[in-house]
Design a protein around this motif. Structure first.
Motif, PDB file in Angstrom:
ATOM      1  N   UNK A 141      24.775  25.995  28.755  1.00 20.63           N
ATOM      2  CA  UNK A 141      24.480  25.317  27.474  1.00 20.63           C
ATOM      3  C   UNK A 141      23.042  25.531  27.015  1.00 20.63           C
ATOM      4  N   UNK A 142      22.853  25.540  25.713  1.00 15.26           N
ATOM      5  CA  UNK A 142      21.514  25.670  25.151  1.00 15.26           C
ATOM      6  C   UNK A 142      20.719  24.385  25.356  1.00 15.26           C
ATOM      7  N   UNK A 143      21.426  23.237  25.295  1.00 15.49           N
ATOM      8  CA  UNK A 143      20.788  21.934  25.505  1.00 15.49           C
ATOM      9  C   UNK A 143      21.561  21.177  26.584  1.00 15.49           C
ATOM     10  N   UNK A 144      21.275  21.458  27.849  1.00 14.96           N
ATOM     11  CA  UNK A 144      22.053  20.865  28.945  1.00 14.96           C
ATOM     12  C   UNK A 144      21.966  19.343  28.964  1.00 14.96           C
ATOM     13  N   UNK A 145      23.092  18.713  29.303  1.00 18.20           N
ATOM     14  CA  UNK A 145      23.132  17.255  29.397  1.00 18.20           C
ATOM     15  C   UNK A 145      22.681  16.754  30.768  1.00 18.20           C
ATOM     16  N   UNK A 171      27.459   7.247  37.908  1.00 15.88           N
ATOM     17  CA  UNK A 171      26.998   6.833  39.234  1.00 15.88           C
ATOM     18  C   UNK A 171      28.107   6.846  40.284  1.00 15.88           C
ATOM     19  N   UNK A 172      29.348   6.851  39.858  1.00 12.77           N
ATOM     20  CA  UNK A 172      30.483   6.863  40.791  1.00 12.77           C
ATOM     21  C   UNK A 172      30.992   8.267  41.088  1.00 12.77           C
ATOM     22  N   UNK A 173      30.316   9.263  40.534  1.00 16.11           N
ATOM     23  CA  UNK A 173      30.734  10.635  40.765  1.00 16.11           C
ATOM     24  C   UNK A 173      31.839  11.098  39.849  1.00 16.11           C
ATOM     25  N   UNK A 174      32.138  10.314  38.820  1.00 17.17           N
ATOM     26  CA  UNK A 174      33.138  10.729  37.836  1.00 17.17           C
ATOM     27  C   UNK A 174      32.488  11.686  36.840  1.00 17.17           C
ATOM     28  N   UNK A 175      33.127  12.799  36.598  1.00 16.39           N
ATOM     29  CA  UNK A 175      32.572  13.792  35.687  1.00 16.39           C
ATOM     30  C   UNK A 175      32.739  13.340  34.249  1.00 16.39           C
ATOM     31  N   UNK A 176      31.651  13.438  33.479  1.00 19.67           N
ATOM     32  CA  UNK A 176      31.670  13.051  32.075  1.00 19.67           C
ATOM     33  C   UNK A 176      31.797  14.244  31.144  1.00 19.67           C
ATOM     34  N   UNK A 177      31.167  15.368  31.534  1.00 17.28           N
ATOM     35  CA  UNK A 177      31.252  16.565  30.694  1.00 17.28           C
ATOM     36  C   UNK A 177      30.955  17.806  31.524  1.00 17.28           C
ATOM     37  N   UNK A 178      31.447  18.931  31.020  1.00 14.49           N
ATOM     38  CA  UNK A 178      31.208  20.241  31.628  1.00 14.49           C
ATOM     39  C   UNK A 178      30.760  21.186  30.525  1.00 14.49           C
ATOM     40  N   UNK A 179      29.753  21.980  30.823  1.00 10.51           N
ATOM     41  CA  UNK A 179      29.260  22.957  29.847  1.00 10.51           C
ATOM     42  C   UNK A 179      28.961  24.271  30.561  1.00 10.51           C
ATOM     43  N   UNK A 180      29.222  25.367  29.888  1.00  2.00           N
ATOM     44  CA  UNK A 180      28.954  26.675  30.456  1.00  2.00           C
ATOM     45  C   UNK A 180      27.706  27.270  29.824  1.00  2.00           C
ATOM     46  N   UNK A 182      21.152  28.505  32.741  1.00  5.94           N
ATOM     47  CA  UNK A 182      21.702  29.732  33.306  1.00  5.94           C
ATOM     48  C   UNK A 182      23.012  29.509  34.076  1.00  5.94           C
ATOM     49  N   UNK A 183      23.502  28.255  34.110  1.00  6.24           N
ATOM     50  CA  UNK A 183      24.657  27.934  34.949  1.00  6.24           C
ATOM     51  C   UNK A 183      25.690  27.118  34.179  1.00  6.24           C
ATOM     52  N   UNK A 184      26.836  26.938  34.812  1.00  3.98           N
ATOM     53  CA  UNK A 184      27.737  25.892  34.395  1.00  3.98           C
ATOM     54  C   UNK A 184      27.113  24.564  34.794  1.00  3.98           C
ATOM     55  N   UNK A 185      27.158  23.573  33.906  1.00  2.32           N
ATOM     56  CA  UNK A 185      26.447  22.307  34.121  1.00  2.32           C
ATOM     57  C   UNK A 185      27.444  21.150  34.106  1.00  2.32           C
ATOM     58  N   UNK A 186      27.242  20.208  35.027  1.00  3.20           N
ATOM     59  CA  UNK A 186      28.102  19.030  35.101  1.00  3.20           C
ATOM     60  C   UNK A 186      27.283  17.773  34.827  1.00  3.20           C
ATOM     61  N   UNK A 187      27.825  16.899  33.997  1.00  2.70           N
ATOM     62  CA  UNK A 187      27.256  15.575  33.740  1.00  2.70           C
ATOM     63  C   UNK A 187      28.205  14.554  34.363  1.00  2.70           C
TER      64      UNK A 187
END
Length: 290
Positions: free
Chosen positions: A161-165, A150-159, A142-147
């Motif tokens: 998503x049907x299959x959240x990472x 461990x260092x807090x670096x963002x790997x992916x962003x999804x709005x 139901x949200x924007x999702x961030x992957x």
């Protein structure tokens, strides 16, 4: 760093409550909703703030908060003629932002938790790039999702998503360097005709300049965009304040603790509301009420 509160939109999910009033002016227990995001900016030590809202509501905010000088801050106002997406805030607020870095907070988000202020201060001290937040949820679809790593670096962003990472949603609190203005201007509207904050964040991600701060267990992030959300937020604030005796989003207290106003000024503000529990709390903070 400066701050923007985006308090526009139609609030259609809350009709008929918001048919004649801005959502961000609705009460969350004992304070208008906009006090809560404004308190976050003040806790970030941000003193120059822009409130963006619809043309029919802007004067209500001016009547409520004036120019902010009573709180030792500067508040300006700008009209957004119609919703064009969250990233449009940086285009509407371009003149206000000038050459400074900027924090954007949505007017219907409430945050509460131990250790929040150090996280805010860390984010507000950024030199370049962008900082967003991650909050663990059970329903990430139901949200924007961030992957992120461990260092807090963002790997992916999804709005939505049907299959959240991941299970980490992105709350409506964002810190950016001054490049955000040109990045927002270069965005193409999405299928729904808006320039999306997710696309803006992806621009920073592609440059490896997007970091995430995780809000852990015991932290509360409340969305007030539904009937249940409004009621739950009011219950939450009431419970915390009654149990601890400490208030959430008391702007006068924050201004005093930041040394932006004097004790005499705090007492004067408290006496404006002395017939209420809110006013009595301010006077207690000032040492007038024992």
């Amino acid at each position: 760093m400066k701050g923007i509160i985006l308090a526009g939109g139609n609030g259609s999910r809350l009709y008929p409550i918001t048919k004649a009033i801005s959502k961000q002016l609705l009460p969350i227990y004992d304070k208008p909703m906009i006090y809560y995001p404004l308190s976050v900016l003040m806790l970030s030590k941000i003193k120059e703030i822009l409130i963006i809202s619809n043309p029919e509501y802007i004067d209500f905010y001016k009547n409520l908060l004036n120019d902010g000088s009573k709180l030792g801050i500067q508040i300006k106002y700008k009209i957004q003629e119609k919703p064009k997406g969250l990233a449009d805030a940086f285009i509407v607020g371009e003149e206000f932002i000038g050459r400074d870095n900027i924090c954007l907070i949505l007017g219907d988000n409430i945050f509460y938790g131990q250790g929040f202020v150090p996280r805010l201060n860390k984010a507000a001290s950024l030199k370049e790039g962008a900082v967003i937040f991650g909050y663990y949820v059970g329903n990430p679809k139901e949200f924007g999702v961030v992957e992120f790593d461990e260092s807090g670096n963002v790997l992916s962003l999804e709005e939505k998503p049907e299959n959240p990472k991941s299970n980490y949603a992105i709350p409506g609190l964002y810190y950016y360097d001054n490049c955000v203005i040109n990045k927002a201007k270069s965005l193409k509207p999405s299928a729904r005709g808006e320039i999306e904050i997710t696309d803006l964040n992806r621009d920073y991600l592609l440059e490896n300049k997007l970091k995430v701060e995780v809000l852990g267990r015991g932290f509360a992030w409340l969305d007030t965009g539904t009937y249940d959300g409004l009621a739950n937020a009011s219950d939450f604030v009431k419970t915390i304040q009654k149990r601890t005796g400490l208030y959430i989003a008391c702007l006068e207290e924050i201004a005093y603790n930041n040394k932006w106003i004097s004790r005499a000024e705090l007492i004067k503000l408290g006496k404006e509301y002395e017939k209420t529990e809110y006013g009595q709390y301010i006077l207690r903070i000032a040492g007038e009420n024992k």
